[in-house]
Design an enzyme around this catalytic site. Sequence first.
Site, PDB file in Angstrom:
ATOM      1  N   ASN A  23      16.727  -1.871  32.590  1.00 13.58           N
ATOM      2  CA  ASN A  23      15.372  -1.479  33.349  1.00 13.58           C
ATOM      3  C   ASN A  23      15.035  -3.241  33.917  1.00 13.58           C
ATOM      4  O   ASN A  23      14.122  -3.427  33.285  1.00 13.58           O
ATOM      5  CB  ASN A  23      14.352  -1.049  32.686  1.00 13.58           C
ATOM      6  CG  ASN A  23      13.419  -1.178  33.376  1.00 13.58           C
ATOM      7  OD1 ASN A  23      13.263  -1.248  34.537  1.00 13.58           O
ATOM      8  ND2 ASN A  23      11.904  -0.705  32.910  1.00 13.58           N
ATOM      9  N   GLY A  67      13.973  -4.640  29.195  1.00 15.14           N
ATOM     10  CA  GLY A  67      14.041  -5.085  30.459  1.00 15.14           C
ATOM     11  C   GLY A  67      14.503  -6.306  30.376  1.00 15.14           C
ATOM     12  O   GLY A  67      16.157  -6.716  30.631  1.00 15.14           O
ATOM     13  N   GLU A  89       7.782   3.094  23.772  1.00 12.15           N
ATOM     14  CA  GLU A  89       7.504   1.495  24.303  1.00 12.15           C
ATOM     15  C   GLU A  89       6.412   0.881  23.883  1.00 12.15           C
ATOM     16  O   GLU A  89       5.536   0.868  24.706  1.00 12.15           O
ATOM     17  CB  GLU A  89       8.100   1.752  26.183  1.00 12.15           C
ATOM     18  CG  GLU A  89       9.350   1.707  26.446  1.00 12.15           C
ATOM     19  CD  GLU A  89      10.428   0.620  27.496  1.00 12.15           C
ATOM     20  OE1 GLU A  89      10.609  -0.171  27.562  1.00 12.15           O
ATOM     21  OE2 GLU A  89       8.708   0.912  28.376  1.00 12.15           O
ATOM     22  N   LYS A 149      13.430  -3.936  36.312  1.00 11.89           N
ATOM     23  CA  LYS A 149      12.030  -3.477  36.956  1.00 11.89           C
ATOM     24  C   LYS A 149      12.005  -4.936  38.174  1.00 11.89           C
ATOM     25  O   LYS A 149      13.171  -4.176  39.043  1.00 11.89           O
ATOM     26  CB  LYS A 149      11.689  -4.516  36.260  1.00 11.89           C
ATOM     27  CG  LYS A 149      11.249  -4.042  34.630  1.00 11.89           C
ATOM     28  CD  LYS A 149       9.892  -4.996  33.547  1.00 11.89           C
ATOM     29  CE  LYS A 149      10.469  -4.136  32.312  1.00 11.89           C
ATOM     30  NZ  LYS A 149       9.227  -4.841  31.282  1.00 11.89           N
ATOM     31  N   GLY A 160       8.404  -7.134  26.644  1.00  5.14           N
ATOM     32  CA  GLY A 160       8.349  -8.218  28.051  1.00  5.14           C
ATOM     33  C   GLY A 160       7.316  -9.746  26.639  1.00  5.14           C
ATOM     34  O   GLY A 160       6.736 -10.961  27.143  1.00  5.14           O
ATOM     35  N   HIS A 208       6.220   5.059  32.723  1.00  6.82           N
ATOM     36  CA  HIS A 208       6.562   3.142  32.672  1.00  6.82           C
ATOM     37  C   HIS A 208       5.124   3.088  31.743  1.00  6.82           C
ATOM     38  O   HIS A 208       4.575   3.213  32.793  1.00  6.82           O
ATOM     39  CB  HIS A 208       7.239   2.839  33.366  1.00  6.82           C
ATOM     40  CG  HIS A 208       7.871   1.193  31.702  1.00  6.82           C
ATOM     41  ND1 HIS A 208       7.094   0.588  32.362  1.00  6.82           N
ATOM     42  CD2 HIS A 208       8.858   0.937  31.258  1.00  6.82           C
ATOM     43  CE1 HIS A 208       7.026  -0.557  31.393  1.00  6.82           C
ATOM     44  NE2 HIS A 208       8.669  -0.536  31.719  1.00  6.82           N
ATOM     45  N   GLU A 251       3.898  -0.131  33.052  1.00  2.00           N
ATOM     46  CA  GLU A 251       3.816  -1.093  34.022  1.00  2.00           C
ATOM     47  C   GLU A 251       2.866  -0.226  34.916  1.00  2.00           C
ATOM     48  O   GLU A 251       1.523  -0.245  35.837  1.00  2.00           O
ATOM     49  CB  GLU A 251       4.576  -2.025  34.117  1.00  2.00           C
ATOM     50  CG  GLU A 251       5.055  -2.902  32.877  1.00  2.00           C
ATOM     51  CD  GLU A 251       6.344  -3.985  33.151  1.00  2.00           C
ATOM     52  OE1 GLU A 251       6.673  -3.614  33.893  1.00  2.00           O
ATOM     53  OE2 GLU A 251       7.061  -4.149  32.467  1.00  2.00           O
ATOM     54  N   SER A 295      10.735  -5.557  23.986  1.00  2.00           N
ATOM     55  CA  SER A 295      11.488  -6.565  23.360  1.00  2.00           C
ATOM     56  C   SER A 295      13.091  -6.181  22.502  1.00  2.00           C
ATOM     57  O   SER A 295      13.048  -7.090  21.515  1.00  2.00           O
ATOM     58  CB  SER A 295      10.248  -7.867  22.784  1.00  2.00           C
ATOM     59  OG  SER A 295       9.817  -8.028  23.494  1.00  2.00           O
TER      60      SER A 295
HETATM   61  P1  PGA Z   1      11.378  -5.584  27.988  1.00  5.24           P
HETATM   62  O1  PGA Z   1      11.196  -4.885  28.822  1.00  5.24           O
HETATM   63  O2  PGA Z   1      12.402  -5.409  26.931  1.00  5.24           O
HETATM   64  O3  PGA Z   1      11.438  -6.916  28.738  1.00  5.24           O
HETATM   65  O4  PGA Z   1      10.585  -5.294  26.696  1.00  5.24           O
HETATM   66  C1  PGA Z   1      11.284  -3.081  27.739  1.00  5.24           C
HETATM   67  C2  PGA Z   1      10.800  -1.898  29.700  1.00  5.24           C
HETATM   68  O5  PGA Z   1       9.463  -2.647  30.172  1.00  5.24           O
HETATM   69  O6  PGA Z   1      11.319  -1.404  29.219  1.00  5.24           O
END
Ligand code: PGA
Length: 262
Positions: A10, A234, A167, A12, A173, A95, A97, A213
């Site tokens: 992803n 991500g 998630e 983003k 993140g 997601h 976010e 992460s």
């Molecule tokens: P991250 O994001 O691997 O940077 O933690 C994962 C995601 O939001 O899909």
Amino acid sequence: MTAKFYIVGNWKMNQKLEDINSFFNDLGEFSTERQYEAWLAPQAIHLPTLLEKAKPLKIEVGSQNISDNDSGAHTGETSPSSLLDAGGSFTLVGHSERRAIYKETDEFINRKTLLSLEKGLTVIFCCGETLEEREKGMTESVVGHQIEDGLKDIPENLREKIIVAYEPVWAIGTGKTASPEQAEEVHLFIRTKLTELWDGTLAHKIPLLYGGSVKPANVEGLLIQQNIDGALVGGASLKGADFKALCDAADKRSKIPGQLQG
Ligand code: PGA
């Protein structure tokens, strides 16, 4: 454990054209003969570039978000049919976010999921609790509700095109991954929930991805868990070499005999 493992990047709101070129240069030797799936979700504007570069490598390309309408006066949205028409095959829905920043509700997420499935996309349905919710012991009730409401009224014949991504918001993140045991505990809960809602045979075919992460250094420990069928990644999916390392781990995991079902 489902029939295949998945590594889904992803991206983003990252990656300019030069970063995308570097990504593919850094992928190095990327075999198209594989038992696992490698997918990428770029910003919508980069979809054509990605399709050109990723399709020859048998990397599926999809969207990070999708409209709950298929055409018409919805400025700034992406329609499921147009995504398919352009060559995309899947979309993320719900997601964290989008839930947190853009205030997407379970009901809205449900409409997007249903329409995307009806039009023929695969949906990666995202769910997960915040740190506060975890600390209050609410993980199962939060994730359970997100699944019940977000996956409500999905007709039986469309359910097989759903992938669920767990998630935990506190792990996205932040560099704080859920431990493999913490992730497995929730994945088992999700598998059980899907068994209750639908049926056991189908529930065991729905891939359950972990996200938050994930990186080359921790992916193996996650993929070895019984109910973790892949990773939604991500930050560590932005560099070709890291994405390749994640894929190598999925490849290695896929080759452990007698593990795969479905
Ligand atoms: P991250 O994001 O691997 O940077 O933690 C994962 C995601 O939001 O899909």
